[in-house]
Every structure is written in structure tokens, then in C-alpha cells.
Scaffold this motif. Structure first.
Motif, PDB file in Angstrom:
ATOM      1  N   TRP A 141       8.354  13.316   2.073  1.00 54.27           N
ATOM      2  CA  TRP A 141       8.583  13.757   0.690  1.00 54.27           C
ATOM      3  C   TRP A 141       7.863  15.074   0.421  1.00 54.27           C
ATOM      4  O   TRP A 141       8.358  15.914  -0.356  1.00 54.27           O
ATOM      5  CB  TRP A 141       8.122  12.695  -0.306  1.00 54.27           C
ATOM      6  CG  TRP A 141       8.818  11.378  -0.160  1.00 54.27           C
ATOM      7  CD1 TRP A 141       8.233  10.156   0.031  1.00 54.27           C
ATOM      8  CD2 TRP A 141      10.234  11.134  -0.172  1.00 54.27           C
ATOM      9  NE1 TRP A 141       9.192   9.176   0.142  1.00 54.27           N
ATOM     10  CE2 TRP A 141      10.427   9.749   0.018  1.00 54.27           C
ATOM     11  CE3 TRP A 141      11.342  11.950  -0.322  1.00 54.27           C
ATOM     12  CZ2 TRP A 141      11.689   9.168   0.068  1.00 54.27           C
ATOM     13  CZ3 TRP A 141      12.610  11.373  -0.273  1.00 54.27           C
ATOM     14  CH2 TRP A 141      12.759  10.007  -0.083  1.00 54.27           C
ATOM     15  N   GLY A 142       6.712  15.284   1.070  1.00 51.22           N
ATOM     16  CA  GLY A 142       6.015  16.569   0.923  1.00 51.22           C
ATOM     17  C   GLY A 142       6.849  17.710   1.499  1.00 51.22           C
ATOM     18  O   GLY A 142       6.898  18.816   0.936  1.00 51.22           O
ATOM     19  N   LEU A 169       2.652   6.504   4.863  1.00 54.11           N
ATOM     20  CA  LEU A 169       2.038   7.724   5.402  1.00 54.11           C
ATOM     21  C   LEU A 169       3.126   8.650   5.943  1.00 54.11           C
ATOM     22  O   LEU A 169       3.119   9.863   5.686  1.00 54.11           O
ATOM     23  CB  LEU A 169       1.031   7.380   6.500  1.00 54.11           C
ATOM     24  CG  LEU A 169       0.365   8.580   7.186  1.00 54.11           C
ATOM     25  CD1 LEU A 169      -0.434   9.406   6.172  1.00 54.11           C
ATOM     26  CD2 LEU A 169      -0.554   8.109   8.329  1.00 54.11           C
ATOM     27  N   ALA A 170       4.071   8.068   6.692  1.00 54.18           N
ATOM     28  CA  ALA A 170       5.180   8.866   7.223  1.00 54.18           C
ATOM     29  C   ALA A 170       6.016   9.456   6.089  1.00 54.18           C
ATOM     30  O   ALA A 170       6.383  10.643   6.113  1.00 54.18           O
ATOM     31  CB  ALA A 170       6.056   7.988   8.124  1.00 54.18           C
ATOM     32  N   MET A 171       6.285   8.645   5.081  1.00 51.64           N
ATOM     33  CA  MET A 171       7.095   9.131   3.961  1.00 51.64           C
ATOM     34  C   MET A 171       6.331  10.151   3.115  1.00 51.64           C
ATOM     35  O   MET A 171       6.942  10.987   2.447  1.00 51.64           O
ATOM     36  CB  MET A 171       7.542   7.957   3.090  1.00 51.64           C
ATOM     37  CG  MET A 171       8.476   6.982   3.800  1.00 51.64           C
ATOM     38  SD  MET A 171       9.827   7.799   4.693  1.00 51.64           S
ATOM     39  CE  MET A 171      10.804   8.440   3.335  1.00 51.64           C
ATOM     40  N   ILE A 216      13.263   3.363  -1.403  1.00 52.50           N
ATOM     41  CA  ILE A 216      13.352   3.728   0.027  1.00 52.50           C
ATOM     42  C   ILE A 216      12.057   3.337   0.743  1.00 52.50           C
ATOM     43  O   ILE A 216      12.083   2.762   1.844  1.00 52.50           O
ATOM     44  CB  ILE A 216      13.623   5.242   0.165  1.00 52.50           C
ATOM     45  CG1 ILE A 216      15.027   5.569  -0.362  1.00 52.50           C
ATOM     46  CG2 ILE A 216      13.477   5.689   1.620  1.00 52.50           C
ATOM     47  CD1 ILE A 216      15.319   7.057  -0.451  1.00 52.50           C
ATOM     48  N   ASN A 217      10.921   3.656   0.121  1.00 54.37           N
ATOM     49  CA  ASN A 217       9.638   3.259   0.725  1.00 54.37           C
ATOM     50  C   ASN A 217       9.576   1.741   0.903  1.00 54.37           C
ATOM     51  O   ASN A 217       9.150   1.229   1.941  1.00 54.37           O
ATOM     52  CB  ASN A 217       8.478   3.713  -0.163  1.00 54.37           C
ATOM     53  CG  ASN A 217       8.284   5.220  -0.148  1.00 54.37           C
ATOM     54  OD1 ASN A 217       8.831   5.919   0.704  1.00 54.37           O
ATOM     55  ND2 ASN A 217       7.510   5.726  -1.091  1.00 54.37           N
ATOM     56  N   GLY A 218      10.007   1.037  -0.146  1.00 54.44           N
ATOM     57  CA  GLY A 218       9.977  -0.420  -0.073  1.00 54.44           C
ATOM     58  C   GLY A 218      10.911  -0.972   0.982  1.00 54.44           C
ATOM     59  O   GLY A 218      10.587  -1.962   1.661  1.00 54.44           O
ATOM     60  N   ALA A 219      12.081  -0.341   1.134  1.00 58.46           N
ATOM     61  CA  ALA A 219      13.038  -0.812   2.146  1.00 58.46           C
ATOM     62  C   ALA A 219      12.468  -0.675   3.548  1.00 58.46           C
ATOM     63  O   ALA A 219      12.688  -1.536   4.411  1.00 58.46           O
ATOM     64  CB  ALA A 219      14.340  -0.017   2.008  1.00 58.46           C
ATOM     65  N   LEU A 220      11.732   0.407   3.782  1.00 57.87           N
ATOM     66  CA  LEU A 220      11.109   0.581   5.100  1.00 57.87           C
ATOM     67  C   LEU A 220      10.123  -0.539   5.389  1.00 57.87           C
ATOM     68  O   LEU A 220      10.014  -1.018   6.530  1.00 57.87           O
ATOM     69  CB  LEU A 220      10.394   1.942   5.161  1.00 57.87           C
ATOM     70  CG  LEU A 220      11.286   3.181   5.108  1.00 57.87           C
ATOM     71  CD1 LEU A 220      10.429   4.442   5.052  1.00 57.87           C
ATOM     72  CD2 LEU A 220      12.201   3.221   6.333  1.00 57.87           C
ATOM     73  N   PHE A 272       0.879  -1.166   0.000  1.00 52.15           N
ATOM     74  CA  PHE A 272       0.000   0.000   0.000  1.00 52.15           C
ATOM     75  C   PHE A 272       0.917   1.217   0.000  1.00 52.15           C
ATOM     76  O   PHE A 272       1.926   1.217   0.707  1.00 52.15           O
ATOM     77  CB  PHE A 272      -0.868  -0.033   1.260  1.00 52.15           C
ATOM     78  CG  PHE A 272      -2.160   0.699   1.147  1.00 52.15           C
ATOM     79  CD1 PHE A 272      -3.229   0.145   0.461  1.00 52.15           C
ATOM     80  CD2 PHE A 272      -2.323   1.934   1.724  1.00 52.15           C
ATOM     81  CE1 PHE A 272      -4.432   0.808   0.356  1.00 52.15           C
ATOM     82  CE2 PHE A 272      -3.522   2.616   1.641  1.00 52.15           C
ATOM     83  CZ  PHE A 272      -4.577   2.052   0.955  1.00 52.15           C
ATOM     84  N   ASP A 273       0.591   2.244  -0.744  1.00 54.19           N
ATOM     85  CA  ASP A 273       1.479   3.405  -0.800  1.00 54.19           C
ATOM     86  C   ASP A 273       0.676   4.700  -0.748  1.00 54.19           C
ATOM     87  O   ASP A 273       0.007   5.065  -1.709  1.00 54.19           O
ATOM     88  CB  ASP A 273       2.326   3.356  -2.078  1.00 54.19           C
ATOM     89  CG  ASP A 273       3.428   4.410  -2.053  1.00 54.19           C
ATOM     90  OD1 ASP A 273       3.468   5.212  -1.096  1.00 54.19           O
ATOM     91  OD2 ASP A 273       4.251   4.418  -2.975  1.00 54.19           O
ATOM     92  N   LEU A 274       0.759   5.376   0.395  1.00 54.67           N
ATOM     93  CA  LEU A 274       0.054   6.649   0.562  1.00 54.67           C
ATOM     94  C   LEU A 274       0.925   7.847   0.191  1.00 54.67           C
ATOM     95  O   LEU A 274       0.486   8.988   0.334  1.00 54.67           O
ATOM     96  CB  LEU A 274      -0.393   6.799   2.023  1.00 54.67           C
ATOM     97  CG  LEU A 274      -1.514   5.864   2.475  1.00 54.67           C
ATOM     98  CD1 LEU A 274      -1.727   5.978   3.977  1.00 54.67           C
ATOM     99  CD2 LEU A 274      -2.799   6.182   1.739  1.00 54.67           C
ATOM    100  N   SER A 275       2.149   7.606  -0.260  1.00 51.91           N
ATOM    101  CA  SER A 275       3.058   8.720  -0.545  1.00 51.91           C
ATOM    102  C   SER A 275       2.972   9.208  -1.987  1.00 51.91           C
ATOM    103  O   SER A 275       3.699  10.125  -2.371  1.00 51.91           O
ATOM    104  CB  SER A 275       4.502   8.302  -0.241  1.00 51.91           C
ATOM    105  OG  SER A 275       4.973   7.367  -1.195  1.00 51.91           O
ATOM    106  N   VAL A 276       2.096   8.596  -2.797  1.00 53.48           N
ATOM    107  CA  VAL A 276       2.085   8.904  -4.228  1.00 53.48           C
ATOM    108  C   VAL A 276       1.880  10.386  -4.508  1.00 53.48           C
ATOM    109  O   VAL A 276       2.556  10.965  -5.371  1.00 53.48           O
ATOM    110  CB  VAL A 276       1.025   8.038  -4.959  1.00 53.48           C
ATOM    111  CG1 VAL A 276      -0.337   8.176  -4.325  1.00 53.48           C
ATOM    112  CG2 VAL A 276       0.963   8.384  -6.433  1.00 53.48           C
ATOM    113  N   GLY A 277       0.973  11.046  -3.776  1.00 53.33           N
ATOM    114  CA  GLY A 277       0.723  12.469  -4.016  1.00 53.33           C
ATOM    115  C   GLY A 277       1.955  13.311  -3.743  1.00 53.33           C
ATOM    116  O   GLY A 277       2.305  14.206  -4.528  1.00 53.33           O
TER     117      GLY A 277
END
Length: 334
Positions: free
Chosen positions: A137-138, A131-133, A114-118, A71-76
Motif C-alpha cells: 500500500w505504501g 507487513l507485506a501489505m 483484502i488484508n483480512g482475506a490474506l 494484528f495490522d502493521l499496514s495502518v501507516g
């Protein structure tokens, strides 16, 4: 094509979950043509293609991660970061503009890794990690460009939002390339591993599939597509905005759901999500052409989203019931 071959092809398409969304898209397009025939002109068709392409490509990246069970909430935020990176660093020379393409793609892939490594190495739940990332990134995007600004050369804009040889929208060509690459990846060992890991990580590991590297690859490829979506978004806006990707987060997830992808992994297809993005934008266009208040757009989008979720649930229940009944039926036949 023989009827038997058509039947096999239809069943394969049905398993991807793209048949329903494709039918909806075709119906919506014919309705749009009926109420607004001008859409068939190259200018209008180009506009229609451009408005959905960034979300379609971003949804393709999100789909890869979801198929692998993530799941990836960092896309935006990633879209915003790529946007300001290009808008502040791009030069006017052709070489500089060309160089920004691999830089943006590389940045997107690195962010995905990086997201995947976390998630994979530190075993942080994907929702929490991304969510944290997303905030991280924002924040980086705001550090690069604190307020809307920057500029993008006209050539860069035309490369992605213009027409190829004055006849075919460049965005359409870009989408076809993404689909073609996905079809190639899907047939590789990595493509099959992504489905296997998302469907049942334990069974995948038992069959010799390396679950961790596969998930990491899915996040990296997803980030690569975010980078491509960010490039297109920048060409479309012709400027930088550190918050430009935020409003697209829900649209990306809506496109994934409408496209028939099942959260939890293992079921769905990148093509379905890309179709889902176009359904979202076509609904708004059709309502606008009919003179319906824009307030109803979100109501209808929400209804379509709900129907897509229910259809996915019913499809899953049907497949579960069939898998349970099949041994009994086989025994009875024997």
C-alpha cells in the motif's frame, strides 16, 4: 444514579480496561490547564483535539483487529494511501468534496477486507501478511503521488478541523460519533463475536460463532476507520504526502497499549485506545508547556507505555488467579 447502579457501571467500565487510561487522561488535562490555562479557550481546545484525532481513530480501527486476535502493521501505509488519494482526486466543488468521503471510506474498508482475506482465507500470519501489505500500500501511495503535493479545498479542511456552529470542535463531534457507533456495534452479535473469537477461537467456534467471517469483518471495519482517519489527516494537513502515515504507526500501537487493549485478543475497548492517543499527545503538550526539552517526550512516552504493559499483565494475572480460585471458594462456601 443509585450507589448499586454506579457500582455495576464502574465494574463494567473496569472490565473494558478504560478506567485507568481515563483517570490518567483527566489528571494530565488538569495539569495542562494548571500550567497553560489558555487551553480552555476554543481555539486552543480545538488545536488539542485536532492533533490527536487522526491517531485516535486509526487506533480505534487497529483495536477492532486486535480484539479479534489479529494484528495490522499496514495502518501507516493505508493512511498515506487515503491521504494521497484524496489530495490528488478531490475537486473544488462541494459535490466533489462530499463524494471523496464515501470513496475514502470505501477504499479503507476494501483495503481492510483484502488484508483480512490474506489472513483468513490464505491463513498467512497476520504480522507477515500486514507487513507485506504495508510495503504494497505504501508503494501504491507513491505511484499515485511520488512526492508531497496536491491540495485540499478550504471547505473540506473546515468540515473536519473547524468548529461546529463556532462552538464545538468538529473533531470532537467526529470522535463522539465513532464512540457512539462502536457502542452500538459492541452490543450486536458481531461485536460479541469479535470478543469471543479474540478470546478463544476454539470455544467461539464450538458455540456456533463463525470465526473466519468474524475476523474478516473486524479487518474490514478496521480499514473503514483507517479511511476515516485518513480523511481527517488529509483535512488536517490540507495536502498530500505519500509518507505522512509512516511516522504514525508506532503512535497507533502505543495508543492501543496505553488504552488497556491486550494483544492476543478478547480484552480491551476501542474507547480505551482513543483515550490512549490523547494521553500520548497531552504528555507532549504538558512537557512543552513546562519548558521541558522535547527529548524527554519520547522517554516519558516509553515509560508510560511500559507501565501500561505491566498494568495489563498484572490485571491479566489477577483475573487468571481469580478464575482459578473461584471454583475452590465456591466449593468451600457450599
Amino acid at each position: 444514579m443509585k450507589l448499586s447502579e454506579f457500582g455495576v457501571y464502574r465494574r463494567r467500565m473496569s472490565l473494558t480496561g478504560t478506567v485507568g487510561p481515563a483517570v490518567v487522561l483527566v489528571v494530565l488535562f488538569f495539569i495542562y490547564v494548571a500550567v497553560h490555562p489558555g487551553v480552555l479557550s476554543l481555539l486552543q481546545f480545538n488545536t488539542l483535539t485536532n492533533e490527536a484525532t487522526a491517531v485516535a481513530i486509526a487506533a480505534a480501527g487497529e483495536t477492532l483487529i486486535v480484539l479479534a486476535g489479529g494484528f495490522d502493521l499496514s495502518v501507516g501505509s493505508v493512511l498515506s494511501l487515503i491521504n494521497v488519494l484524496i489530495a490528488t482526486k478531490i475537486g473544488t466543488s462541494t459535490g466533489s468534496q462530499l463524494l471523496m468521503v464515501p470513496i475514502a471510506l470505501g477504499a479503507g474498508a476494501a483495503i481492510g477486507a483484502i488484508n483480512g482475506a490474506l489472513v483468513v482465507l490464505l491463513r498467512i500470519p497476520s504480522i507477515v501478511a500486514t507487513l507485506a501489505m504495508s510495503f504494497f500500500w505504501g508503494g501504491v501511495a507513491l505511484l499515485i503521488l511520488s512526492q508531497p503535493g496536491g491540495s485540499v479545498p478550504l471547505d473540506f479542511v473546515n468540515w473536519f478541523t473547524g468548529n461546529v456552529r463556532g462552538a464545538i470542535p468538529a473533531a470532537l463531534v467526529l470522535l463522539v460519533v465513532v464512540v457512539a457507533l462502536w457502542i452500538l456495534v459492541k452490543r450486536t452479535r458481531l461485536g460479541r463475536a469479535i470478543y469471543a473469537v479474540g478470546g478463544d477461537p476454539g470455544a467461539a467456534a464450538a458455540n456456533g460463532i463463525r470465526v473466519g467471517p468474524t475476523s474478516l469483518a473486524a479487518y474490514t471495519l478496521g480499514g473503514l476507520l483507517y479511511g476515516l482517519a485518513g480523511i481527517f489527516l488529509t483535512a488536517q494537513s490540507a495536502s498530500g504526502d505519500p509518507n505522512v502515515g509512516g511516522p504514525l504507526l508506532l503512535s497507533v500501537f502505543a495508543a492501543v497499549v496505553i488504552g488497556g487493549v491486550v494483544f492476543g485478543g478478547g480484552r480491551g475497548d476501542v474507547v480505551g485506545s482513543m483515550i490512549g492517543a490523547f494521553i500520548l499527545y497531552l504528555i507532549a503538550d504538558v512537557l512543552f508547556a513546562l519548558g521541558v526539552s522535547s527529548f524527554y517526550t519520547n522517554v516519558l512516552n516509553g515509560s508510560v507505555l511500559l507501565v501500561a504493559v505491566l498494568a495489563g499483565s498484572l490485571s491479566g494475572a489477577r483475573q487468571w488467579l481469580f478464575s482459578r480460585l473461584r471454583p475452590s471458594l465456591s466449593a468451600a462456601d457450599g
